[in-house]
Design an enzyme around this catalytic site. Structure first.
Site, PDB file in Angstrom:
ATOM      1  N   GLY A  17      -6.863 -10.197  -1.859  1.00  0.00           N
ATOM      2  CA  GLY A  17      -6.128 -10.112  -0.602  1.00  0.00           C
ATOM      3  C   GLY A  17      -6.853 -10.927   0.442  1.00  0.00           C
TER       4      GLY A  17
ATOM      5  N   PHE B  85      -9.081  -9.993   2.761  1.00  0.00           N
ATOM      6  CA  PHE B  85     -10.501  -9.699   2.871  1.00  0.00           C
ATOM      7  C   PHE B  85     -11.003  -8.836   1.709  1.00  0.00           C
ATOM      8  CE2 PHE B  85      -9.178 -10.059   7.444  1.00  0.00           C
ATOM      9  CZ  PHE B  85      -9.744 -11.308   7.640  1.00  0.00           C
TER      10      PHE B  85
ATOM     11  N   ILE C 165     -11.129  -8.506  -2.884  1.00  0.00           N
ATOM     12  CA  ILE C 165     -10.792  -8.953  -4.233  1.00  0.00           C
ATOM     13  C   ILE C 165     -11.068  -7.807  -5.198  1.00  0.00           C
ATOM     14  CG2 ILE C 165     -11.240 -11.400  -3.783  1.00  0.00           C
ATOM     15  CD1 ILE C 165     -13.943 -11.054  -5.166  1.00  0.00           C
ATOM     16  N   VAL C 166     -10.346  -7.811  -6.334  1.00  0.00           N
ATOM     17  CA  VAL C 166     -10.525  -6.761  -7.339  1.00  0.00           C
ATOM     18  C   VAL C 166     -10.913  -7.414  -8.655  1.00  0.00           C
ATOM     19  CG1 VAL C 166      -9.446  -4.835  -8.548  1.00  0.00           C
ATOM     20  CG2 VAL C 166      -8.802  -5.319  -6.181  1.00  0.00           C
TER      21      VAL C 166
ATOM     22  N   LYS D 205     -13.234  -3.008  -6.368  1.00  0.00           N
ATOM     23  CA  LYS D 205     -12.591  -3.628  -5.198  1.00  0.00           C
ATOM     24  C   LYS D 205     -13.671  -3.990  -4.187  1.00  0.00           C
ATOM     25  CE  LYS D 205      -9.084  -2.794  -1.616  1.00  0.00           C
ATOM     26  NZ  LYS D 205      -8.097  -1.820  -1.067  1.00  0.00           N
TER      27      LYS D 205
ATOM     28  N   VAL E 202      -6.266   0.250 -13.519  1.00  0.00           N
ATOM     29  CA  VAL E 202      -4.813   0.284 -13.722  1.00  0.00           C
ATOM     30  C   VAL E 202      -4.425  -1.084 -14.281  1.00  0.00           C
ATOM     31  CG1 VAL E 202      -2.577   0.658 -12.636  1.00  0.00           C
ATOM     32  CG2 VAL E 202      -4.583   1.891 -11.797  1.00  0.00           C
TER      33      VAL E 202
ATOM     34  N   ASP F 213       1.985   1.258   3.386  1.00  0.00           N
ATOM     35  CA  ASP F 213       2.069  -0.064   2.755  1.00  0.00           C
ATOM     36  C   ASP F 213       2.704   0.044   1.371  1.00  0.00           C
ATOM     37  OD1 ASP F 213       1.796  -2.795   2.736  1.00  0.00           O
ATOM     38  OD2 ASP F 213      -0.263  -2.778   1.981  1.00  0.00           O
TER      39      ASP F 213
ATOM     40  N   LYS G  23       5.082  -0.940  -1.306  1.00  0.00           N
ATOM     41  CA  LYS G  23       5.832  -2.145  -1.664  1.00  0.00           C
ATOM     42  C   LYS G  23       5.602  -2.384  -3.150  1.00  0.00           C
ATOM     43  CE  LYS G  23       1.991  -5.043  -0.073  1.00  0.00           C
ATOM     44  NZ  LYS G  23       1.588  -6.148   0.825  1.00  0.00           N
TER      45      LYS G  23
ATOM     46  N   ASN H 192       2.124  -2.709  -4.694  1.00  0.00           N
ATOM     47  CA  ASN H 192       1.245  -1.540  -4.675  1.00  0.00           C
ATOM     48  C   ASN H 192       1.760  -0.406  -5.557  1.00  0.00           C
ATOM     49  OD1 ASN H 192      -0.525  -2.815  -2.941  1.00  0.00           O
ATOM     50  ND2 ASN H 192       0.447  -2.005  -1.105  1.00  0.00           N
TER      51      ASN H 192
ATOM     52  N   ASP I 169      -3.877   0.783  -3.289  1.00  0.00           N
ATOM     53  CA  ASP I 169      -4.151   0.106  -2.010  1.00  0.00           C
ATOM     54  C   ASP I 169      -3.886   1.020  -0.808  1.00  0.00           C
ATOM     55  OD1 ASP I 169      -4.745  -1.607  -0.003  1.00  0.00           O
ATOM     56  OD2 ASP I 169      -3.397  -3.203  -0.623  1.00  0.00           O
TER      57      ASP I 169
ATOM     58  N   THR J  47       3.914  -5.172   5.371  1.00  0.00           N
ATOM     59  CA  THR J  47       4.671  -6.355   4.956  1.00  0.00           C
ATOM     60  C   THR J  47       6.046  -6.302   5.615  1.00  0.00           C
ATOM     61  OG1 THR J  47       3.507  -6.311   2.845  1.00  0.00           O
ATOM     62  CG2 THR J  47       5.518  -7.638   2.967  1.00  0.00           C
TER      63      THR J  47
END
Length: 476
Positions: free
Chosen positions: A20, A22, A24-25, A40, A94, A137, A139, A142, A159, A178
């Protein structure tokens, strides 16, 4: 937050699972158990003035919420640690991918299958809302699958970077999320609550059943305008195979007034969710369940994961999956660069604005100080002048007092001399009167009367003379 980075190893593939703005996974493995997790990495904001990274407060809020939740449809937090630049959340792995990607690969989707997935989403959200936690959030990106290699995969909500605990009596406002999925109250900067998640579920359900987004416009502004106007419809082209109960479920979620929008409990009790096949018309129940075509959903997911024109479609999704992923990475890299440029530009503009404000403030302060200094100079000169006049008055008064003192001393000397002279005269007169009495005899009445009259006259004369002398002396 502990510092246990050493107990986790990066996965051998070093594959980046997601990223994303700021965060990362990456996949990692715990040394002691060999179990795999998702790590994460959240970039920490280095200073309050910086806009790069996530603030400590926001990270701690996400960690606090994740530590409270434990539900089959919500991702689980395993561990937390931090290094110099990042806070690392060790999360449940996941690996089934996004729900929409999974469904887009199917040739068709029955409404009952769609209902089963929506029910899982509702179960997860119900658990969160029972704890007064709003996700904010929700969507497709997620909504993940724990494992896609089973008939009905298990959904996981992920998230929680925007999630908040809703406190009774505490007003909370923010603009985030979003645009395609945010509720009207977010766009209008109104008080937010759990109802915002229900709107997002309505949008997700609409897309899942049709492959079309209800409010998506050509620009962000157009999308937000469609949301605030609740401008959408059930186009026959997209919803010809969709039941009326499903449309009713969506209608009752996409309601502008939060009080009239379905709550999570009401959504779970809706007939479309509770029924098992009764959603079809009576003449359809004797036949196979109606199958919803996933072609449009496939197109929608492709458009979301790539920067290609929206009218580009692919016959073989698997063939272009890797290409889409690569294009998405390139697009994301470009977006990151654009965001970095915008951020730097914003920082420069903010610094210029701050400089201008400070310069104006210093100018005003300088003028104010100059005016005050001028006033102080005037007051100082005025005080100096008054001081000089007072000094002169003191000197004049001192001189007058000296002169008066000398006059008073002179008058006292004159008075003393006059007193002595009068005393001598009185003594002489008394002697004369005494000798006169001896000569006249004590039994002679006429002599006594004469003596009395003479004494009275003499005293009155002396008083007059004494008064005149004193008055005459005072006039000197």
């Amino acid at each position: 937050m502990n510092c246990g980075e050493a107990q986790y190893l990066p996965h051998l593939s070093h594959r980046l699972m997601a990223s994303g703005q700021f965060a990362i996974v990456k996949k990692c493995r715990e040394k002691s158990t060999g179990l795999e997790y998702a790590a994460k990495f959240i970039k920490k904001r280095q200073s309050r003035a910086s806009r790069r990274g996530v603030s400590r407060e926001e990270i701690e809020r996400e960690v606090s919420i994740l530590r409270q939740v434990l539900h089959p449809n919500v991702i689980t937090l395993h561990d937390v640690f931090e290094n110099r630049t990042d806070v690392v959340l060790i999360l449940e792995l996941v690996s089934g991918g996004e729900l929409f990607d999974f469904l887009a690969q199917k040739e068709s989707l029955s409404e009952e299958e769609a209902t089963s997935f929506i029910k899982q989403i509702l179960d997860g959200v119900n658990y969160l809302h029972a704890k007064k936690i709003a996700h904010f959030d929700l969507k497709p990106e997620n909504i993940m699958l724990l494992d896609k290699n089973i008939p009905i995969p298990h959904i996981k909500l992920i998230d929680f970077g925007l999630a908040h605990e809703i406190e009774d009596g505490v007003e909370f406002k923010n603009i985030f999320g979003t645009p395609e999925f945010v509720a009207p109250e977010i766009v209008n900067y109104e008080p937010l609550g759990l109802e915002a998640d229900m709107w997002s579920i309505g949008v997700i359900t609409y897309i899942l059943l049709s492959g079309a987004s209800p409010f998506l416009g050509d620009t962000k502004q157009e999308t937000l305008a469609n949301i605030t106007a609740v401008s959408y419809d059930f186009d026959e082209e997209f919803f010809s195979q969709t039941s009326e109960l499903a449309k009713d479920f969506i209608r009752k979620l996409l309601v502008k007034e939060t009080r009239k929008r379905l709550t999570i409990q009401e959504a779970l009790r809706h007939p479309w969710i509770t029924s098992k096949g009764e959603v079809r018309a009576p003449e359809q129940r004797k036949t196979e369940p109606t199958q919803l075509k996933t072609k449009r959903l496939r197109e929608y997911t492709l458009k979301c994961h790539s920067s290609m024109p929206p009218n580009n479609t692919y016959v073989n999704f698997e063939r272009f999956a890797r290409v889409v992923e690569d294009v998405a990475w390139v697009d994301q890299g470009c977006c990151v660069l654009a965001e970095a440029h915008d951020t730097i530009q914003d920082d420069v503009e903010a610094l210029v604005s701050i400089f201008n404000e400070k310069e104006a403030w210093y100018r005003e302060e300088r003028e104010s100080i100059r005016h005050n200094l001028s006033q102080l100079r005037y007051e100082f000169r005025k005080v100096e002048s008054l001081k000089k006049l007072l000094r002169e008055d003191i000197q004049a008064t001192g001189s007058s007092l000296g002169s008066m003192t000398r006059k008073l001393d002179h008058l006292q000397m004159q008075y003393e001399a006059l007193r002595q002279e009068l005393s001598a005269d009185l003594q002489w007169i008394q002697e004369r009167v005494g000798s006169f009495q001896l000569e006249s005899g004590s039994t002679d009445g006429l002599g006594s009367m004469f003596h009395w009259d003479a004494s009275e006259s003499l005293v009155e004369l002396l008083n007059r003379l004494g008064s005149k002398e004193v008055l005459a002396s005072l006039k000197l």
